[in-house]
Design an enzyme around this catalytic site. Sequence first.
Site, mmCIF file in Angstrom:
data_model
loop_
_atom_site.group_PDB
_atom_site.id
_atom_site.type_symbol
_atom_site.label_atom_id
_atom_site.label_comp_id
_atom_site.label_asym_id
_atom_site.label_seq_id
_atom_site.Cartn_x
_atom_site.Cartn_y
_atom_site.Cartn_z
ATOM 1 C CE LYS A 1 -7.246 2.695 1.794
ATOM 2 N NZ LYS A 1 -7.323 1.193 1.544
ATOM 3 C CB SER B 1 -5.848 7.006 1.726
ATOM 4 O OG SER B 1 -5.947 5.473 1.425
HETATM 5 N N1 LIG Z 1 4.302 -1.735 0.450
HETATM 6 C C1 LIG Z 1 3.069 -1.159 0.333
HETATM 7 N N2 LIG Z 1 2.262 -1.749 -0.824
HETATM 8 C C2 LIG Z 1 1.056 -0.956 -0.949
HETATM 9 N N3 LIG Z 1 0.566 0.003 -0.170
HETATM 10 C C3 LIG Z 1 1.264 0.276 0.906
HETATM 11 C C4 LIG Z 1 2.634 -0.005 0.952
HETATM 12 N N4 LIG Z 1 3.110 0.496 2.133
HETATM 13 C C5 LIG Z 1 2.290 1.301 2.496
HETATM 14 N N5 LIG Z 1 1.113 1.313 1.964
HETATM 15 C C6 LIG Z 1 -0.079 2.253 2.102
HETATM 16 O O1 LIG Z 1 -1.031 1.168 2.567
HETATM 17 C C7 LIG Z 1 -2.484 1.926 2.206
HETATM 18 C C8 LIG Z 1 -3.473 0.900 2.381
HETATM 19 O O2 LIG Z 1 -3.639 0.775 3.792
HETATM 20 P P1 LIG Z 1 -4.351 -0.587 4.499
HETATM 21 O O3 LIG Z 1 -3.690 -1.637 3.931
HETATM 22 O O4 LIG Z 1 -4.064 -0.051 6.016
HETATM 23 O O5 LIG Z 1 -5.895 -0.334 3.879
HETATM 24 S S1 LIG Z 1 -7.185 -1.034 4.557
HETATM 25 O O6 LIG Z 1 -7.494 -0.190 5.710
HETATM 26 O O7 LIG Z 1 -6.612 -2.535 4.946
HETATM 27 O O8 LIG Z 1 -7.936 -0.956 3.484
HETATM 28 C C9 LIG Z 1 -2.278 2.456 0.659
HETATM 29 O O9 LIG Z 1 -2.961 3.603 0.510
HETATM 30 P P2 LIG Z 1 -3.583 4.007 -0.918
HETATM 31 O O10 LIG Z 1 -2.313 4.493 -1.416
HETATM 32 O O11 LIG Z 1 -4.307 5.018 -0.519
HETATM 33 O O12 LIG Z 1 -4.097 3.080 -1.592
HETATM 34 C C10 LIG Z 1 -0.631 2.741 0.631
HETATM 35 O O13 LIG Z 1 -0.354 4.017 0.661
#
Ligand SMILES: Nc1ncnc2c1ncn2[C@@H]1O[C@H](COP(=O)(O)OS(=O)(=O)O)[C@@H](OP(=O)(O)O)[C@H]1O
EC number: 2.8.2.-
Length: 450
Positions: A88, A186
């Site tokens: 996250k 998150s």
């Molecule tokens: N460009 C872009 N597009 C979408 N999301 C973005 C991006 N950059 C950072 N984030 C943040 O990434 C969060 C998800 O993190 P991960 O990809 O590490 O999650 S996971 O562990 O693989 O499930 C996700 O967390 P949530 O907002 O809680 O859904 C986003 O805040």
Amino acid sequence: MTHLSNYGNDRLGPYTFVHLADFVHSCTNLRLQTLPPVQLARKYFELFPEQRDPLWQNPCDDKRHKDIWSREKTCDHLPKFLIIGPQKTGTTALCLFLLMHPSVASSLPSPQTLEEVQFFNGNNYHKGLDWYMAFFPTPPNATTDFLFEKSASYFHSEDAPKRAASLVPKAKIITILVDPSDRAYSWYQHQRSHGDPAALRFDFHEVVTTGQQAPPDLLALQRTCLVPGWYAAHLERWLAYFAASQLLIIDGQQLRSSPAAVMDETQKFLGVTPHYNYSRALTFDPQKGFWCQLLDGGKTKCLGKSKGRKYPPMDSEVARGAPARRELALVTSRLRSPRRHYEPRSSRGPRRCGGRSRTQPYLMAVRPKLRTRPRDPCRLHGRPVSGLLRGRGLRDLVPRAGDLLLAFAFQSRTFLSSYYRDHNVELAKLLHRLGQPLPAWLRQELQKAR
Ligand SMILES: Nc1ncnc2c1ncn2[C@@H]1O[C@H](COP(=O)(O)OS(=O)(=O)O)[C@@H](OP(=O)(O)O)[C@H]1O
């Protein structure tokens, strides 16, 4: 007995062993006993329990292994870098952006593993090297191409650093850090949308604050919310096996707001060529609210709904459940006797929170609205607080008892700031030692700690 794969499928080892046993049997008085393979293995591990866990090494690191290895096998099917998480923090966005580079490729998707291979951290490790290598494509140019794998739960795994260092000691390691409180929230929202019963039953505040007497599923959720955020401790474990020069720590907030700059830094760290111009290849998508890949024709390719989810900010979470109601009642009772809890600092200045520390977060949060002593602290927006709290469900009260609910919700962030205080101080020391700048969120948290 060996923990290395039988690289050449050679039969010389067992042959030699059997003949050695025959020799001992015929030339000495020793009575030899044997067992079928599985029972023999059990016996062996009873005698040498410390060897129960295998530690795979890179077959290509030892010429003797390489020489007897099947010609079809190659060490090119191993990653040159790992994105280790934590979950996250933006790891999927980083993957999407990296894959836009012509010389970068990732592990292949598989129905067995869904999004992530998760080899170094769990039971998949026991499936062996061939299983892992099968996830990687053959790179067109093994020298200049970069294969990678992203498994976001490697970050906090006890085993992953040691195992990864044994198999891919020269790999580069990338981690992303965001405010651990936001990461925890998150993750909680992630679990809710995946239908985790504990996340659906308990609100975030209950999850992070619950004590050891809580039901096991709630404790398990609490652990996965909180433990990955012990950043310094986990990073130290990686640094015990990898040199600091092999580790890139990305500020997740920066990845979110200025991804092109972060990608430039990442390319430099990896030494990947040619230089890819991300400023032109990425665009902010107002609908998604995040940066996305810009496709030909002006369309965008963003991450799916599960990344960048829509959920209420931590501060405005509506209190739910009996414990929440009890806590809210406590706030109300504090507000009813303001003299005990609001002490004037000066005759004109803002009022300071008093009372016991348990009430402090609530009162601090309520304070902006109650800067001057309320004429009647038992009333909010002209309605008696106690009346607002009785009768209808708390959800309905949001517009009226907004101050109280805000106060209640602020409490999770306040709690988490204090929970992570020592971890954050250690992280600042670690970053200082590595000569790395402190992310903005860490600076803010350190200021709160003063
Ligand atoms: N460009 C872009 N597009 C979408 N999301 C973005 C991006 N950059 C950072 N984030 C943040 O990434 C969060 C998800 O993190 P991960 O990809 O590490 O999650 S996971 O562990 O693989 O499930 C996700 O967390 P949530 O907002 O809680 O859904 C986003 O805040």
